[in-house]
Design a protein around this motif. Structure first.
Motif, PDB file in Angstrom:
ATOM      1  N   LEU A  90       8.077  -3.903   4.072  1.00 21.52           N
ATOM      2  CA  LEU A  90       6.607  -3.651   3.519  1.00 21.52           C
ATOM      3  C   LEU A  90       6.111  -2.438   3.812  1.00 21.52           C
ATOM      4  O   LEU A  90       6.134  -1.720   4.892  1.00 21.52           O
ATOM      5  N   GLU A  92       2.158  -0.886   3.547  1.00 20.21           N
ATOM      6  CA  GLU A  92       0.950  -1.187   3.468  1.00 20.21           C
ATOM      7  C   GLU A  92      -0.051  -0.200   3.737  1.00 20.21           C
ATOM      8  O   GLU A  92      -0.011   0.055   4.432  1.00 20.21           O
ATOM      9  N   TRP A  94      -4.127   1.371   3.325  1.00 19.72           N
ATOM     10  CA  TRP A  94      -5.514   1.383   3.326  1.00 19.72           C
ATOM     11  C   TRP A  94      -6.077   2.488   2.992  1.00 19.72           C
ATOM     12  O   TRP A  94      -5.959   3.546   3.459  1.00 19.72           O
ATOM     13  N   GLU A 114      -2.956   3.336  -8.445  1.00 17.05           N
ATOM     14  CA  GLU A 114      -2.148   2.419  -8.601  1.00 17.05           C
ATOM     15  C   GLU A 114      -0.971   2.839  -9.725  1.00 17.05           C
ATOM     16  O   GLU A 114      -0.091   2.112  -9.709  1.00 17.05           O
ATOM     17  N   LYS A 119       4.632   4.756  -5.963  1.00 17.24           N
ATOM     18  CA  LYS A 119       4.445   3.477  -6.123  1.00 17.24           C
ATOM     19  C   LYS A 119       5.235   2.862  -7.171  1.00 17.24           C
ATOM     20  O   LYS A 119       6.013   1.877  -7.004  1.00 17.24           O
ATOM     21  N   GLU A 123       8.043   0.070  -6.751  1.00 20.50           N
ATOM     22  CA  GLU A 123       8.084  -1.380  -7.117  1.00 20.50           C
ATOM     23  C   GLU A 123       9.070  -2.117  -7.789  1.00 20.50           C
ATOM     24  O   GLU A 123       9.868  -1.595  -8.294  1.00 20.50           O
ATOM     25  N   PRO A 127       8.238  -4.369  -1.265  1.00 17.16           N
ATOM     26  CA  PRO A 127       6.934  -4.782  -1.254  1.00 17.16           C
ATOM     27  C   PRO A 127       5.850  -3.806  -0.675  1.00 17.16           C
ATOM     28  O   PRO A 127       5.938  -3.316   0.221  1.00 17.16           O
ATOM     29  N   MET A 128       4.893  -4.020  -1.528  1.00 18.88           N
ATOM     30  CA  MET A 128       3.508  -3.073  -1.193  1.00 18.88           C
ATOM     31  C   MET A 128       2.249  -3.840  -1.314  1.00 18.88           C
ATOM     32  O   MET A 128       2.251  -4.466  -2.259  1.00 18.88           O
ATOM     33  N   ARG A 129       1.419  -3.423  -0.718  1.00 18.96           N
ATOM     34  CA  ARG A 129       0.141  -4.121  -0.587  1.00 18.96           C
ATOM     35  C   ARG A 129      -0.786  -2.781  -0.337  1.00 18.96           C
ATOM     36  O   ARG A 129      -0.852  -2.080   0.364  1.00 18.96           O
ATOM     37  N   HIS A 131      -4.865  -1.735  -0.160  1.00 16.34           N
ATOM     38  CA  HIS A 131      -6.224  -2.219   0.172  1.00 16.34           C
ATOM     39  C   HIS A 131      -7.081  -1.215  -0.055  1.00 16.34           C
ATOM     40  O   HIS A 131      -7.191  -0.010   0.478  1.00 16.34           O
TER      41      HIS A 131
END
Length: 140
Positions: A90, A92, A94, A114, A119, A123, A127-129, A131
């Protein structure tokens, strides 16, 4: 096409050189993978690439549209798999945009971020998140 050369230095350390600029960096295996953890690991550079790509692409859009982006920051955390093949499980991030942006400016920057090349390239593989900081109450 950009050329980067890498050389194994021993003791799980590598030296890389960005040929066009002559810039150099060292990588080291992390402590949890038999290394000294004294420099970025190769997978740390993947996380760093995501964070700096987000900022760079937003910077391009900000300059094009006269949006102040100075002070924007990204904090990225990388989680590694705990079973099976060792891999990034992952990423993640911010993303803190500067205060005082209008809703349209903010939306434009988020849209650019985005779509950053790192990124988009990762993809489906990692997995990426992402915020994004909350919209300020006066940001229309």
């Amino acid at each position: 096409m950009t050329t980067i050369t890498c050389r194994y230095e021993g003791a799980l350390r590598c030296a890389a050189e960005h040929i066009p600029s002559g810039s150099r960096l060292i990588t080291d295996a992390p402590v949890d993978n038999q290394g000294q953890g004294e420099a970025f690991s190769p997978t740390d550079l993947v996380a760093t690439a995501l964070a700096t790509c987000l900022l760079t692409v937003m910077g391009i859009v900000a300059e094009r549209h006269g949006i102040p982006l100075e002070g924007a920051r990204v904090r990225v955390e990388k989680g590694m798999s705990s079973s099976g093949e060792r891999r990034i499980a992952l990423l993640e991030a911010w993303i803190d945009l500067p205060d005082g942006l209008g809703a349209d400016q903010r939306d434009l920057l988020i849209s650019a971020g985005e779509r950053c090349p790192v990124k988009v390239s990762l993809e489906g593989c990692v997995p990426m998140r992402l915020h994004w900081t909350p919209v300020a109450a006066d940001a229309g």
